[in-house]
Design a protein around this motif. Structure first.
Motif, short mmCIF file in Angstrom:
data_model
loop_
_atom_site.label_atom_id
_atom_site.label_comp_id
_atom_site.label_asym_id
_atom_site.label_seq_id
_atom_site.Cartn_x
_atom_site.Cartn_y
_atom_site.Cartn_z
N VAL A 1 0.83 -1.20 0.00
CA VAL A 1 0.00 0.00 0.00
C VAL A 1 0.87 1.26 0.00
N GLU A 2 1.95 1.24 0.76
CA GLU A 2 2.85 2.40 0.79
C GLU A 2 3.51 2.61 -0.57
N GLU A 3 3.86 1.52 -1.24
CA GLU A 3 4.44 1.63 -2.58
C GLU A 3 3.41 2.17 -3.56
N LEU A 4 2.16 1.70 -3.44
CA LEU A 4 1.08 2.18 -4.31
C LEU A 4 0.85 3.68 -4.11
N LEU A 5 0.91 4.11 -2.85
CA LEU A 5 0.69 5.52 -2.56
C LEU A 5 1.71 6.38 -3.29
N GLU A 6 2.96 5.91 -3.35
CA GLU A 6 3.99 6.66 -4.05
C GLU A 6 3.79 6.61 -5.56
N LEU A 7 3.45 5.44 -6.07
CA LEU A 7 3.34 5.27 -7.53
C LEU A 7 2.12 5.98 -8.10
N THR A 8 1.05 6.09 -7.33
CA THR A 8 -0.17 6.73 -7.83
C THR A 8 -0.21 8.22 -7.54
N ALA A 9 0.69 8.69 -6.66
CA ALA A 9 0.71 10.10 -6.24
C ALA A 9 -0.61 10.51 -5.61
N ALA A 10 -1.32 9.54 -5.03
CA ALA A 10 -2.58 9.83 -4.34
C ALA A 10 -2.29 10.45 -2.98
N ASP A 11 -3.27 11.17 -2.44
CA ASP A 11 -3.16 11.70 -1.08
C ASP A 11 -3.64 10.68 -0.06
N VAL A 12 -4.62 9.88 -0.46
CA VAL A 12 -5.17 8.84 0.41
C VAL A 12 -5.34 7.58 -0.43
N LEU A 13 -4.94 6.44 0.11
CA LEU A 13 -5.10 5.17 -0.61
C LEU A 13 -5.62 4.10 0.35
N ILE A 14 -6.67 3.42 -0.07
CA ILE A 14 -7.23 2.31 0.72
C ILE A 14 -7.30 1.09 -0.18
N MET A 15 -6.70 0.00 0.29
CA MET A 15 -6.73 -1.26 -0.46
C MET A 15 -7.52 -2.30 0.32
N GLY A 16 -8.38 -3.01 -0.39
CA GLY A 16 -9.10 -4.13 0.18
C GLY A 16 -8.56 -5.41 -0.42
N CYS A 17 -8.06 -6.31 0.43
CA CYS A 17 -7.51 -7.58 -0.05
C CYS A 17 -8.37 -8.73 0.44
N GLU A 18 -8.99 -9.43 -0.48
CA GLU A 18 -9.80 -10.59 -0.15
C GLU A 18 -8.95 -11.85 -0.31
N HIS A 19 -8.95 -12.68 0.72
CA HIS A 19 -8.14 -13.90 0.70
C HIS A 19 -8.91 -15.03 1.37
N GLY A 20 -8.28 -16.18 1.48
CA GLY A 20 -8.96 -17.35 2.02
C GLY A 20 -9.46 -17.17 3.43
N ASN A 21 -8.83 -16.28 4.21
CA ASN A 21 -9.21 -16.10 5.61
C ASN A 21 -10.15 -14.93 5.84
N GLY A 22 -10.44 -14.14 4.81
CA GLY A 22 -11.34 -13.00 5.00
C GLY A 22 -11.00 -11.83 4.11
N LEU A 23 -11.30 -10.63 4.60
CA LEU A 23 -11.07 -9.40 3.86
C LEU A 23 -10.37 -8.40 4.77
N ASP A 24 -9.22 -7.89 4.31
CA ASP A 24 -8.46 -6.90 5.07
C ASP A 24 -8.50 -5.56 4.35
N LEU A 25 -8.66 -4.50 5.12
CA LEU A 25 -8.55 -3.14 4.60
C LEU A 25 -7.28 -2.51 5.16
N ILE A 26 -6.51 -1.86 4.28
CA ILE A 26 -5.29 -1.18 4.70
C ILE A 26 -5.31 0.20 4.09
N GLY A 27 -5.07 1.22 4.90
CA GLY A 27 -5.10 2.60 4.42
C GLY A 27 -3.84 3.36 4.76
N ARG A 28 -3.46 4.26 3.88
CA ARG A 28 -2.35 5.16 4.10
C ARG A 28 -2.74 6.54 3.57
N ALA A 29 -2.25 7.60 4.25
CA ALA A 29 -2.55 8.96 3.82
C ALA A 29 -1.31 9.84 3.97
N ARG A 30 -1.19 10.82 3.11
CA ARG A 30 -0.09 11.77 3.18
C ARG A 30 -0.46 12.92 4.14
#
Length: 503
Positions: free
Chosen positions: A276-305
């Motif tokens: 997510v931190e790498e994505l924040l740099e590559l997209t030049a976004a101010d806020v980035l939230i990623m939702g990752c769905e996997h076998g054990n559930g769904l995780d949300l991870i957010g980062r902001a400048r």
């Protein structure tokens, strides 16, 4: 400023919860087969959690109130990949024990670091009611005040506004004259660096820097810090990053770029915060939230400048049962929430709406500008201009006519050029710049910032008739972003205050 004396080695503090109406009957303490003290990290342990736990174990081993029993550090469930790699090299010199090797009934004192809620303790939550005493150390203020709040049942609660929980305990080690080994000092440095972003996060304090400096003097290894202080992207993480880059959706709202992305993996992938931190740099976004769905559930991870000053991701993730910091937070979405919203995309939509609700209307030039501006009449002489610039300590001044209409801009270098030609009595018309970049009062902040950062350092604000209303400078931007506690005010005498000139 005088600093209060450091707290005693283990100052006992009463739990802050109200007394229940009818205290539960305490069952007789079980016979402890292998009595010990335990310090818990959080699940998916990061460097701050591991370092703080090991530091507290060291503190207790030198405290007469605890030293009679061995103190073990237990990771309830998992650790970040970079922490796992550190443990692979150092576990044998740290007081780390496996969860299954501890009988909860044997625990005398239980320490919890980097968490104020039992929700972050995973399966080790069951030990809370078995230990003889509970001691909580954290630096996350404002955690949820619900049934999971550890402070409701703790013997000791230490929550202070520093950048890292490790800092709190390192300060106590230093006060107790407990010197860390080079390995311990290195781990503590890694913990403080991780949660302060190498002293770059907004929550970083001078106390964090002082703790780091002391640890370096105590022999922390710069070579080891360089090796383990940078998280390496694994193959699974690279695949997630590649997928996310193809599908990330970025929208601009009131001058803030908000990016969301949903990814799916066949199994749980640790360390997605680094993605997510790498994505924040590559997209030049101010806020980035990623939702990752996997076998054990769904995780949300957010980062902001820091530029997204009003966005509090801790509050956003708190709505899904998670937590963290204002600029970095995460949540494991519950089954009930997933069932109600049905798709990861719907969960991200709710998270995005919560972010949008935190963003105020974008300021315009009229709200940001300095309205009281020193100006120079277009008929003024070069000598008048020199006197005005020197009197106010200015390097440039806008030039207006008798009606206040902007006619140009005169720089100190223009005045010097005229003086070299012995043109002190000449009017400034012949030396001023007439092509001046201007903006209207309703120009949004994002546009102003683009102009000031990439083009000129100050831009006049004019109305529809060209009359000067004010000026926006880079200092105004810095003041608005609140990067510094105080900035010098503009050098201004009042709109329309002009050097007297002929005509």
């Amino acid at each position: 400023r005088a600093r209060a004396a450091a707290p005693p080695l283990c100052a006992k503090k009463k739990a802050r919860a109200a007394t229940p109406e009818k205290p539960a009957e305490r069952t007789p303490a079980p016979q402890r087969v292998e009595p010990c003290n335990v310090v818990l990290t959080t699940t998916n342990c990061d460097f701050d959690s591991l370092a703080a736990a090991c530091a507290l174990a060291s503190l207790w081993s030198h405290d007469p109130d605890f030293a009679a029993l061995p103190t073990h550090v237990v990771l309830p469930r998992g650790a970040l990949p970079v922490v796992q790699r550190f443990l692979a090299y150092h576990k044998h010199v740290l007081p780390v024990r496996g969860f299954k090797t501890i009988d909860g009934g044997d625990i005398e004192a239980l320490g919890v670091v980097d968490a104020s809620s039992a929700a972050r303790l995973g399966r080790s939550k069951q030990w809370l009611g078995l230990a003889g005493s509970l001691h909580v150390y954290d630096h996350h203020e404002g955690e949820r005040d619900d049934a999971d709040a550890l402070g409701l049942h703790a013997t000791e609660v230490v929550v202070e506004p520093v950048g890292s929980t490790t800092t709190l305990i390192v300060e106590r080690l230093r006060h107790a004259n407990v010197r860390p080994t080079p390995t311990e000092a290195t781990l503590y440095v890694l913990g403080i660096r991780a949660d302060t972003g190498g002293l770059t996060y907004e929550t970083t304090t001078a106390r964090d820097a002082e703790a780091l400096a002391w640890l370096l003097r105590e022999g922390a290894s710069q070579a080891a810090i360089a090796e383990f202080g940078v998280e390496r992207i694994s193959g699974d993480q690279r695949r997630v990053l590649s997928s996310a880059l193809r599908t990330v959706d970025t929208q601009s709202y009131r001058g803030i770029a908000i990016a969301t992305v949903a990814v799916r993996t066949p199994r749980y992938v640790p360390g997605l915060a680094a993605v997510v931190e790498e994505l924040l740099e590559l997209t030049a976004a101010d806020v980035l939230i990623m939702g990752c769905e996997h076998g054990n559930g769904l995780d949300l991870i957010g980062r902001a400048r820091p530029g997204a000053a009003t966005v509090d991701l801790r509050a956003v993730m708190g709505a899904f049962g998670g937590g963290g910091h204002a600029r970095a937070a995460a949540s494991a979405v519950s089954e009930a929430t997933r069932a109600a919203l049905q798709t990861p995309g719907a969960v991200l939509d709710v998270a995005r709406e919560r972010v949008l609700s935190q963003i105020p209307a974008e300021p315009t030039a009229s709200a940001v500008m300095t309205a009281n501006v020193v100006t120079l009449r277009s008929t003024a002489s070069v000598r008048d201009a020199r006197n005005l610039l020197d009197a106010h300590g200015l390097k440039a001044v806008p030039v207006v006519d008798d009606e206040g209409v902007l006619r140009g801009s005169l720089k100190l270098s223009d005045v010097a050029r005229a003086e070299k030609k012995d043109q002190d009595d000449a009017t400034v018309k012949g030396f001023m710049k007439t092509q001046v970049h201007t903006v209207s009062p309703d120009t949004p902040l994002a546009s102003l910032e683009e102009i000031l950062v990439t083009t000129v350092g100050r831009v006049p604000v004019v109305d529809d008739d060209g009359r000067l209303q004010g000026i926006v400078t880079r200092t105004d931007l810095l003041r608005l972003r609140n990067y510094y506690g105080a900035l010098p005010g503009p050098s201004a005498a009042g709109l329309g205050a002009r050097a007297a000139g002929p005509g």
